[in-house]
Design an enzyme around this catalytic site. Structure first.
Site, PDB file in Angstrom:
ATOM      1  CD  GLU A 443      12.047  31.126   7.970  1.00  0.00           C
ATOM      2  OE1 GLU A 443      11.264  31.032   8.917  1.00  0.00           O
ATOM      3  OE2 GLU A 443      13.276  30.971   8.095  1.00  0.00           O
TER       4      GLU A 443
HETATM    5  C1  LIG Z   1       2.776  37.157   7.981  1.00  0.00           C
HETATM    6  C2  LIG Z   1       4.012  36.918   8.757  1.00  0.00           C
HETATM    7  C3  LIG Z   1       4.307  35.637   9.179  1.00  0.00           C
HETATM    8  C4  LIG Z   1       5.459  35.402   9.941  1.00  0.00           C
HETATM    9  N1  LIG Z   1       5.702  34.144  10.441  1.00  0.00           N
HETATM   10  C5  LIG Z   1       6.663  33.988  11.392  1.00  0.00           C
HETATM   11  C6  LIG Z   1       6.785  32.772  12.109  1.00  0.00           C
HETATM   12  O1  LIG Z   1       6.082  31.796  11.842  1.00  0.00           O
HETATM   13  N2  LIG Z   1       7.709  32.706  13.094  1.00  0.00           N
HETATM   14  C7  LIG Z   1       8.522  33.746  13.409  1.00  0.00           C
HETATM   15  O2  LIG Z   1       9.311  33.629  14.331  1.00  0.00           O
HETATM   16  N3  LIG Z   1       8.450  34.917  12.726  1.00  0.00           N
HETATM   17  C8  LIG Z   1       7.543  35.061  11.731  1.00  0.00           C
HETATM   18  N4  LIG Z   1       7.429  36.246  11.063  1.00  0.00           N
HETATM   19  C9  LIG Z   1       8.371  37.307  11.355  1.00  0.00           C
HETATM   20  C10 LIG Z   1       9.355  37.585  10.223  1.00  0.00           C
HETATM   21  O3  LIG Z   1      10.258  36.526  10.097  1.00  0.00           O
HETATM   22  C11 LIG Z   1      10.026  38.938  10.520  1.00  0.00           C
HETATM   23  O4  LIG Z   1       9.031  39.928  10.316  1.00  0.00           O
HETATM   24  C12 LIG Z   1      11.227  39.192   9.642  1.00  0.00           C
HETATM   25  O5  LIG Z   1      12.272  38.306   9.952  1.00  0.00           O
HETATM   26  C13 LIG Z   1      11.750  40.627   9.780  1.00  0.00           C
HETATM   27  O6  LIG Z   1      11.846  41.003  11.119  1.00  0.00           O
HETATM   28  P1  LIG Z   1      11.167  42.383  11.594  1.00  0.00           P
HETATM   29  O7  LIG Z   1       9.777  42.389  11.094  1.00  0.00           O
HETATM   30  O8  LIG Z   1      11.383  42.536  13.040  1.00  0.00           O
HETATM   31  O9  LIG Z   1      11.955  43.493  10.803  1.00  0.00           O
HETATM   32  P2  LIG Z   1      13.322  44.189  11.289  1.00  0.00           P
HETATM   33  O10 LIG Z   1      14.254  43.151  11.761  1.00  0.00           O
HETATM   34  O11 LIG Z   1      12.998  45.303  12.197  1.00  0.00           O
HETATM   35  O12 LIG Z   1      13.873  44.769   9.915  1.00  0.00           O
HETATM   36  C14 LIG Z   1      13.365  45.999   9.351  1.00  0.00           C
HETATM   37  C15 LIG Z   1      14.133  46.282   8.055  1.00  0.00           C
HETATM   38  O13 LIG Z   1      15.521  46.478   8.363  1.00  0.00           O
HETATM   39  C16 LIG Z   1      16.318  45.628   7.552  1.00  0.00           C
HETATM   40  N5  LIG Z   1      17.499  45.219   8.302  1.00  0.00           N
HETATM   41  C17 LIG Z   1      17.566  44.753   9.564  1.00  0.00           C
HETATM   42  N6  LIG Z   1      18.840  44.461   9.878  1.00  0.00           N
HETATM   43  C18 LIG Z   1      19.584  44.715   8.794  1.00  0.00           C
HETATM   44  C19 LIG Z   1      20.954  44.583   8.467  1.00  0.00           C
HETATM   45  N7  LIG Z   1      21.851  44.105   9.345  1.00  0.00           N
HETATM   46  N8  LIG Z   1      21.364  44.951   7.233  1.00  0.00           N
HETATM   47  C20 LIG Z   1      20.483  45.412   6.324  1.00  0.00           C
HETATM   48  N9  LIG Z   1      19.181  45.554   6.567  1.00  0.00           N
HETATM   49  C21 LIG Z   1      18.725  45.205   7.792  1.00  0.00           C
HETATM   50  C22 LIG Z   1      15.422  44.456   7.219  1.00  0.00           C
HETATM   51  O14 LIG Z   1      15.869  43.779   6.037  1.00  0.00           O
HETATM   52  C23 LIG Z   1      14.077  45.143   7.055  1.00  0.00           C
HETATM   53  O15 LIG Z   1      13.955  45.649   5.762  1.00  0.00           O
HETATM   54  C24 LIG Z   1       6.328  36.484  10.244  1.00  0.00           C
HETATM   55  C25 LIG Z   1       6.045  37.768   9.771  1.00  0.00           C
HETATM   56  C26 LIG Z   1       4.895  37.996   9.062  1.00  0.00           C
HETATM   57  C27 LIG Z   1       4.580  39.405   8.636  1.00  0.00           C
END
Ligand SMILES: Cc1cc2nc3c(=O)[nH]c(=O)nc-3n(C[C@H](O)[C@H](O)[C@H](O)COP(=O)(O)OP(=O)(O)OC[C@H]3O[C@@H](n4cnc5c(N)ncnc54)[C@H](O)[C@@H]3O)c2cc1C
Length: 598
Positions: A443
């Site tokens: 989220e």
């Molecule tokens: C168990 C589970 C359930 C989930 N359920 C859903 C769901 O129902 N629907 C859905 O759509 N998604 C879902 N997700 C996805 C989840 O919302 C994303 O994993 C999350 O938003 C982070 O995206 P990412 O994993 O691509 O990380 P990335 O976006 O690649 O981020 C990697 C790191 O970089 C940091 N970062 C990125 N951009 C910035 C910035 N501008 N400034 C500072 N730091 C930054 C982040 O904070 C993080 O620490 C789920 C994930 C999991 C693991």
């Protein structure tokens, strides 16, 4: 085996004694009849459902997990989940706060908040199946066409169908502007969607006859980035005009994630191959429509950690009273035993009280926010609606990030109370730690929440909403500023409120010169803001307790509340000084580090 007792007394304290919600409801025509007896009766039944139906499935669900049949793409959740869901629907719980127009009971969101806190304590993984439906319901309620509302809302309300949110793709989570799923318009007005979504919670299961996926995708001529994203409702089974179930739609689960926690919830890789959907809201305005769902989900995620903080605390407290190890530093306490119970040791008390203060402070904040939501949507006075909406928007990233970070601290502390036994599965404590961990990530990670708070919601409007909340805090300070008995709570709160204005202006000024300054300070800033908010609620709870004690009430509950408030202000609140210092240390020690990070 862990235990769970619904914290009804504390909920009633916050609802009736601190916020006097029934009085607030008298000003909202839709809720004038919702009195304390009605609220208590609903919460008592909700507590029974959580503790007796879903809590017994928490450990077994964690151990068993979900299974995918690769041939049919069907997912089976752990044993008992389907039957518990049927009971949930049968009991009318799905409909509690939904619109009566669509078959809901129309009760205040505050009640749903308390129901969900208990469900999350009992079994976060199970609770995510119905939990996501609420966000889908709200997005469709706000942005759906009449036909979409007619088909989906009654079935989401009853719980006959569930909903999901499909945003994330393999190459994009935070930056949704990068998403690639395509939506091709069809001559009949529908769309065919093709792409891959990952990490979709409750993306596939056999608990309901249909699932409505809310999917973000791009139209063929869409602008690049986040301005080119549209939202679509894509059902698992195609539906006729009256909602009758038709053929299987080509959106299916291609794989299940193996993960650290919430094993009982199906985290699905979803494949869309010309899946049929209908647009929700306007073309290229999908993110705005999805934000309705995301805001609901952000409050919901904070509530997940609140639930886990409470259940972890209850179990750690019971263990600390029972487990005997060493003697108290200040002399033997349990003369009849070979050692004292570990609750005599100061640091064990610190761990327990940390969890208790975060649970009770979080409960007050979460209930306050949902009361504001009730006012935002249904209060007859336009100004009240507007102000309530603005303050909920300000508090949403704090609920999401502060409560989930606190949940991490609290569940770890409670596991630590068990010593080595906390690390062993049979006590259930390590599951609370594992299950909570995702709440800080999904989220929008907690970093993203902090940027939303400082960048958008505070600096983005020159601190106008923060000032509104500051006035609410200021009113309490003015009311109690001369009350000596409240000084231990009001003085630190007043000091931080005063500091907050200078701190924010300073960060705004530095951020104007160098935007990385905002990025470097935001996480610390959110935690300071979280304590300002908690400090306000702890002072209000102490005020209520002191008044009861002064009026001759001898219920130990009020003494306990005051002691916890004292602990909070003495041991947790002061971290704000360090946080402000580290935020002020700026971005240089982070950004001038190319060699260190080479
Ligand atoms: C168990 C589970 C359930 C989930 N359920 C859903 C769901 O129902 N629907 C859905 O759509 N998604 C879902 N997700 C996805 C989840 O919302 C994303 O994993 C999350 O938003 C982070 O995206 P990412 O994993 O691509 O990380 P990335 O976006 O690649 O981020 C990697 C790191 O970089 C940091 N970062 C990125 N951009 C910035 C910035 N501008 N400034 C500072 N730091 C930054 C982040 O904070 C993080 O620490 C789920 C994930 C999991 C693991």
């Amino acid at each position: 085996m862990p235990v769970y007792n619904p914290p009804l007394r504390d909920m009633q304290f916050v609802l009736h004694e601190v916020f006097k919600v029934s009085d607030e409801f008298k000003a909202i025509p839709k809720h004038t009849d919702v009195d304390a007896d009605t609220i208590n009766a609903v919460l008592e039944e909700a507590g029974k459902f959580a503790s007796q139906v879903t809590f017994p499935l928490n450990i077994s669900g964690d151990e068993e997990g979900c299974t995918l049949d690769k041939a049919t793409h069907e997912v089976t959740p752990p044993k008992g989940f389907k039957e518990a869901y049927a009971q949930y629907v049968e009991g009318g719980w799905a409909a509690l706060s939904c619109d009566v127009e669509y078959g809901g009971q129309g009760l205040p969101f505050v009640l749903n908040q308390c129901l969900y806190e208990m469900l999350n304590s009992a079994n976060q993984a199970w609770t995510m199946y119905p939990g996501l439906s609420h966000g889908a319901y709200e997005a469709l309620h706000a942005h759906g066409t009449e036909e979409q509302k007619k088909i989906y809302l009654p079935r989401l309300t009853s719980g006959e169908w569930t909903g999901t949110m499909c945003l994330t793709e393999p190459h994009c989570g935070t930056d949704l502007g990068l998403l690639r799923t395509k939506a091709e318009p069809q001559p009949d007005g529908s769309y065919k969607l093709t792409g891959n979504k990952i990490f979709i919670s409750a993306g596939e299961h056999d608990m309901t006859s249909n699932i409505v996926h809310l999917v973000l995708a791009r139209l063929p001529d869409a602008p690049q980035g986040s301005k080119g994203i549209s939202l679509f409702a894509v059902p698992k089974f195609n539906v006729g005009k009256d909602g009758e179930i038709g053929s299987r739609n080509s959106i299916y689960c291609g794989g299940l994630e193996h993960k650290m926690g919430i094993h009982g919830n199906a985290t699905c890789q979803m494949v869309l191959e010309d899946a049929v959907g209908t647009m929700v809201g306007a073309p290229n305005k999908g993110l705005a429509a999805m934000f309705v769902m995301m805001n609901a989900a952000r409050l919901g995620v904070g509530n997940q950690s609140l639930g886990l903080t409470e259940v972890a605390y209850q179990n750690a407290l019971a263990y600390a009273k029972d487990r005997i190890q060493m003697r108290s530093l200040s002399g033997v306490k349990a003369k009849d035993k070979p050692a004292d119970p570990i609750i005599v040791h100061p640091d064990v008390r610190k761990m327990l009280l940390t969890a208790k203060a975060y649970a009770e402070g979080g409960r007050a904040l979460a209930i306050y926010c949902t009361l504001l939501l009730d006012k935002e949507l249904h209060h007859p006075d336009e100004k009240v609606r507007k102000d309530s909406g603005e303050i909920v928007a300000l508090l949403t990233p704090i609920v999401k990030a502060f409560l989930t970070d606190n949940g991490h601290i609290a569940t770890n502390a409670c596991m630590q109370v068990f010593g080595g036994h906390g690390f062993i599965k049979e006590w259930g404590m390590e599951q609370f730690v594992r299950d909570n961990r995702i709440n800080m990530i999904y989220e929008g990670t907690n970093t993203i929440q902090s940027l939303d708070l400082l960048g958008r919601k505070v600096l983005g409007n020159n601190g106008a909403t923060l000032k509104k909340f500051g006035k609410i805090v200021g009113a309490l300070i003015a009311e109690e500023g001369v009350n000596e008995k409240m000084a231990e709570f009001i003085n630190p709160l007043a000091y931080l409120a005063d500091q907050m204005t200078k701190f924010t202006t300073e960060l705004g000024f530095k951020g104007f010169q160098n935007p990385d300054e905002v990025g470097a300070a935001a996480v610390d800033y959110l935690r300071v803001a979280g304590h300002l908010v908690f400090g306000y609620f702890w002072a209000r709870m102490a005020q209520t307790a002191l008044r009861e004690i002064a009026a001759g009430n001898t219920d130990k509950f009020y003494v306990a509340k005051l002691q916890t408030a004292r602990f909070y202000f003495a041991k947790l609140f002061p971290e704000t000084a360090t946080l402000m210092r580290t935020a002020r240390a700026g971005s240089k020690s982070l950004m001038d580090t190319d060699e260190a990070l080479a």
